[in-house]
Design an enzyme around this catalytic site. Structure first.
Site, PDB file in Angstrom:
ATOM      1  CG  HIS A  11      -2.146   1.073   1.250  1.00 45.16           C
ATOM      2  ND1 HIS A  11      -2.045   2.253   1.548  1.00 45.16           N
ATOM      3  CD2 HIS A  11      -3.313   0.981   0.751  1.00 45.16           C
ATOM      4  CE1 HIS A  11      -3.395   2.740   1.204  1.00 45.16           C
ATOM      5  NE2 HIS A  11      -4.121   1.973   0.901  1.00 45.16           N
ATOM      6  CG  PHE A  12      -0.621   2.697  -3.074  1.00 43.15           C
ATOM      7  CD1 PHE A  12      -1.718   1.722  -3.350  1.00 43.15           C
ATOM      8  CD2 PHE A  12      -1.100   3.631  -2.349  1.00 43.15           C
ATOM      9  CE1 PHE A  12      -3.228   1.710  -3.204  1.00 43.15           C
ATOM     10  CE2 PHE A  12      -2.518   4.005  -1.854  1.00 43.15           C
ATOM     11  CZ  PHE A  12      -3.327   3.082  -2.333  1.00 43.15           C
TER      12      PHE A  12
END
EC number: 4.2.1.59
Length: 153
Positions: free
Chosen positions: A47-48
């Protein structure tokens, strides 16, 4: 309040313990705590990739954990006999991303408290900038009653 006392109050453990230190508490009124966000947080792997951002729901979870600490300390509860459950979040808003290296400040203010139910306002900031906020509804239950209810179902 240091991490040792936080570990005595909350059942959460790595990687889901999201409060590192409590710096102010006025029982029945408010609490200020911190979460130090590092690149080593496991959620940053996905993420991410290439642009790590703390998931908003985990910011809300950090505020919910701070609410539980305030409830325990306000009522001088024995955490070995009690659990605090999040019942709901209203008006959640995310204003800015939280990144590795940020120190997330968690501010909780009691809106209403009746019996085992707590309603709080939570505000998360980084360097004074608002990053997330919401209203939290939580309840404190007896661990024994919770275990008995689970066994019966």
């Amino acid at each position: 309040m240091d991490i040792g006392e936080i570990l005595n109050l909350l059942p959460h453990r790595y990687p889901f313990l999201l409060v590192d230190r409590v710096v102010e508490i006025i029982p029945g009124q408010k609490l200020t705590a911190y979460k130090n966000v590092t690149i080593n947080e496991p959620f940053f792997n996905g993420h991410f990739p290439g642009h790590p951002v703390m998931p908003g729901v985990l910011i809300l979870e950090a505020l919910a954990q701070a609410t539980a600490i305030l409830a325990y300390k306000s009522e001088n509860m024995d955490p070995s006999r009690k659990l605090t459950y999040l019942m709901g979040v209203d008006g959640a808003r995310f204003r800015k991303p939280v990144l590795p290296g940020d120190r997330l400040q968690l501010e909780i203010e009691v809106v209403r408290h009746k019996g085992a139910v707590w309603k709080t306002k939570g505000l998360a900031t980084v360097d004074g900038a608002r990053v997330a906020e919401g209203e939290f509804l939580a309840t404190v239950v007896d661990k024994d009653a919770d275990a008995a209810e689970s066994a019966a179902s």
